[in-house]
Design an enzyme around this catalytic site. Sequence first.
Site, PDB file in Angstrom:
ATOM      1  N   CYS A 139       1.807   0.523  -8.544  1.00  0.00           N
ATOM      2  CA  CYS A 139       2.966   0.979  -7.779  1.00  0.00           C
ATOM      3  C   CYS A 139       4.160   1.174  -8.708  1.00  0.00           C
ATOM      4  O   CYS A 139       5.039   1.968  -8.426  1.00  0.00           O
ATOM      5  CB  CYS A 139       3.267   0.010  -6.651  1.00  0.00           C
ATOM      6  SG  CYS A 139       3.330  -1.685  -7.196  1.00  0.00           S
TER       7      CYS A 139
ATOM      8  N   GLU B 224       5.633  -3.512   0.632  1.00  0.00           N
ATOM      9  CA  GLU B 224       5.731  -3.199  -0.795  1.00  0.00           C
ATOM     10  C   GLU B 224       4.949  -1.901  -0.972  1.00  0.00           C
ATOM     11  O   GLU B 224       3.728  -1.886  -0.873  1.00  0.00           O
ATOM     12  CB  GLU B 224       5.168  -4.353  -1.615  1.00  0.00           C
ATOM     13  CG  GLU B 224       5.663  -4.360  -3.033  1.00  0.00           C
ATOM     14  CD  GLU B 224       4.732  -3.619  -3.942  1.00  0.00           C
ATOM     15  OE1 GLU B 224       4.995  -2.411  -4.171  1.00  0.00           O
ATOM     16  OE2 GLU B 224       3.771  -4.210  -4.410  1.00  0.00           O
TER      17      GLU B 224
ATOM     18  N   GLY C 298       0.842  -1.195   0.000  1.00  0.00           N
ATOM     19  CA  GLY C 298       0.000   0.000   0.000  1.00  0.00           C
ATOM     20  C   GLY C 298       0.873   1.239   0.000  1.00  0.00           C
ATOM     21  O   GLY C 298       2.004   1.228  -0.511  1.00  0.00           O
ATOM     22  N   SER C 299       0.364   2.299   0.606  1.00  0.00           N
ATOM     23  CA  SER C 299       1.070   3.582   0.561  1.00  0.00           C
ATOM     24  C   SER C 299       2.287   3.577   1.489  1.00  0.00           C
ATOM     25  O   SER C 299       2.306   2.887   2.515  1.00  0.00           O
ATOM     26  CB  SER C 299       0.123   4.706   0.962  1.00  0.00           C
ATOM     27  OG  SER C 299      -0.346   4.503   2.274  1.00  0.00           O
ATOM     28  N   THR C 300       3.264   4.382   1.151  1.00  0.00           N
ATOM     29  CA  THR C 300       4.454   4.527   1.988  1.00  0.00           C
ATOM     30  C   THR C 300       4.068   5.099   3.350  1.00  0.00           C
ATOM     31  O   THR C 300       4.611   4.698   4.386  1.00  0.00           O
ATOM     32  CB  THR C 300       5.493   5.403   1.262  1.00  0.00           C
ATOM     33  OG1 THR C 300       5.960   4.663   0.127  1.00  0.00           O
ATOM     34  CG2 THR C 300       6.682   5.750   2.141  1.00  0.00           C
ATOM     35  N   GLU C 301       3.106   6.002   3.341  1.00  0.00           N
ATOM     36  CA  GLU C 301       2.628   6.609   4.591  1.00  0.00           C
ATOM     37  C   GLU C 301       2.116   5.533   5.561  1.00  0.00           C
ATOM     38  O   GLU C 301       2.513   5.487   6.730  1.00  0.00           O
ATOM     39  CB  GLU C 301       1.501   7.581   4.212  1.00  0.00           C
ATOM     40  CG  GLU C 301       0.934   8.392   5.317  1.00  0.00           C
ATOM     41  CD  GLU C 301      -0.347   9.109   4.856  1.00  0.00           C
ATOM     42  OE1 GLU C 301      -0.648   9.121   3.637  1.00  0.00           O
ATOM     43  OE2 GLU C 301      -1.048   9.632   5.730  1.00  0.00           O
TER      44      GLU C 301
ATOM     45  N   GLY D 163       2.715   2.337   5.318  1.00  0.00           N
ATOM     46  CA  GLY D 163       3.830   1.420   5.584  1.00  0.00           C
ATOM     47  C   GLY D 163       4.594   1.819   6.842  1.00  0.00           C
ATOM     48  O   GLY D 163       4.989   0.975   7.647  1.00  0.00           O
TER      49      GLY D 163
ATOM     50  N   GLU E 199       3.883  10.364  -5.561  1.00  0.00           N
ATOM     51  CA  GLU E 199       3.145   9.329  -6.280  1.00  0.00           C
ATOM     52  C   GLU E 199       1.710   9.826  -6.514  1.00  0.00           C
ATOM     53  O   GLU E 199       0.999  10.127  -5.563  1.00  0.00           O
ATOM     54  CB  GLU E 199       3.124   8.042  -5.453  1.00  0.00           C
ATOM     55  CG  GLU E 199       2.382   6.921  -6.128  1.00  0.00           C
ATOM     56  CD  GLU E 199       2.496   5.602  -5.383  1.00  0.00           C
ATOM     57  OE1 GLU E 199       2.116   5.533  -4.206  1.00  0.00           O
ATOM     58  OE2 GLU E 199       2.958   4.622  -6.009  1.00  0.00           O
TER      59      GLU E 199
END
Length: 498
Positions: free
Chosen positions: A305, A271, A249-252, A254, A402
Amino acid sequence: MATTLAPPQLDKNVTDFLSKPRKMLLGGKWVEAASGKTFETYNPATGEVLARVAAGDREDIDRAVKAARRAFEEGPWPEMLPAERSRLLYKLADLIDQHREEFAELETLDNGKPVFFSRIVDVPTAIETFRYFSGWATKIEGNTVPISMPGAKYFAYTLREPVGVVGQIIPWNFPLIMASWKLAPALAAGCTVVLKPAEQTPLTALRLGELVMEAGFPDGVVNIIPGFGETAGAALAAHPDVDKIAFTGSTEVGKLIVDAARGNLKKVSLELGGKSPNIVFPDADLDAAIPGSAAAIFFNQGQCCTAGSRLFVHKSIFDKVVDGVAQATKTFHIGPGIDPTTNLGPLVSKEQQDRVCGYLESGAREGAKAVVGGHKIAGGGYFVEPTVLVDVKPQMKVVREEIFGPVVTAIPFSTPEEVATFANDSIYGLAAAVWTRDISKAHRTAAKLRAGTVWINCYNVFDSALPFGGYKQSGWGRESGHAVLELYTEVKSVCAQI
Ligand code: NAI
Ligand code: MG
């Protein structure tokens, strides 16, 4: 938007599936949420409600983790021979295969993606993933290790054991593929699972859960708890009896997963997002590079992604390539995904449409120019025009962040050294591509790019055997191939004095 044909007849199993509220799979039973709450999932092509789904929360996650723990420690699963696990995975693949059309339609209705692609990409990839990992169940090995300790003789070996109860949280862009990428290796390794699909797209995971039970997996080995991220997802990530959490999902989010995992130091794999550079050198075969660059960004409405969202083109061919990509968008059939002629569908949600449009406005404000597109498409569904932005500067938000929509920024470059520096100027490092006829330049550039995957003269080529994952803030760990088995196993060293 192209006018659409009369809506095609849906597979009968699909209409049946949508007609009833969907429950969660917990300990081998289909149950309602402990709270009794449900939520709605929408058809992104129309904005209409598609189905009602049980809304899992902390209590449901807790029960599911208990069921998964029981299944990991007691009953048939821990006793099962690797060959039996292998056969179950293969049977599950065959069952999906028997319901191909149903899965393709359900995926398209829930996510919005063109059924053309659900049929040739999403469903076959899911089937192939289970077949590939079915093979691995019998091939997870340790090794023997020579010991140099003086004074006695030793025999030492390693075992690869399942990591235990695994929590898996997946996104909405490839719902069935993500469920398969997560479940198949974990089950091949002998883990038990609590899977939380995305709240936007829970349906194919729930249908998959029915086939998991039909295939004969023991109760509690696979639990599927739909629900929201802030409730069910957060509870799973923080649960003290989960041994490992795998997130896409999102880096945030993560980063929130990492924080949540801290309590019991569960293993974490991530990921996350990307802002992948797609580089076209002046000696590229433009008949391949132009459509390839268009597909790199517009496939799945840009909700990948790996989306090739930063298009770097040598200045000598910049106008030609940018014009070619812009022209390609004019040939798209934009419409509801369920229309078999559609090749660009709506975004997944109103929220995602708003987010992408926010980026388009920010780009315009900062001086970017849309060669084509630049707006949402009016109407009931969540459509956004395929967009090519030029006159962009490295510090603009549209270049750095992104977007996760059908928006590409095109940037000219002069030398291979310069473009490698541009390409690596990102917090992300998921994927990259290089288009050139010069094989030395291709491989020299591939070596310079800080990315988990580099494609040469192609884009978005995935294989169950090929490791996939990110450098930098694109993630931790690798999925697919034998690399993913490291995420789902622990190494035990056994040393005997003989
Ligand atoms: P998200 O990261 O919030 O959602 C992904 C999954 O995480 C969903 O299952 C969600 O329920 C869960 N989740 C959300 N908050 C959570 C929390 N606090 N604890 C545990 N689980 C949680 O992504 P979202 O909001 O749907 O999309 C936002 C942006 O994220 C997109 O615009 C895109 O840039 C990026 N994204 C990247 C994906 C990828 O494949 N790398 C997939 C989806 C989104
Ligand atoms: Mg979110």
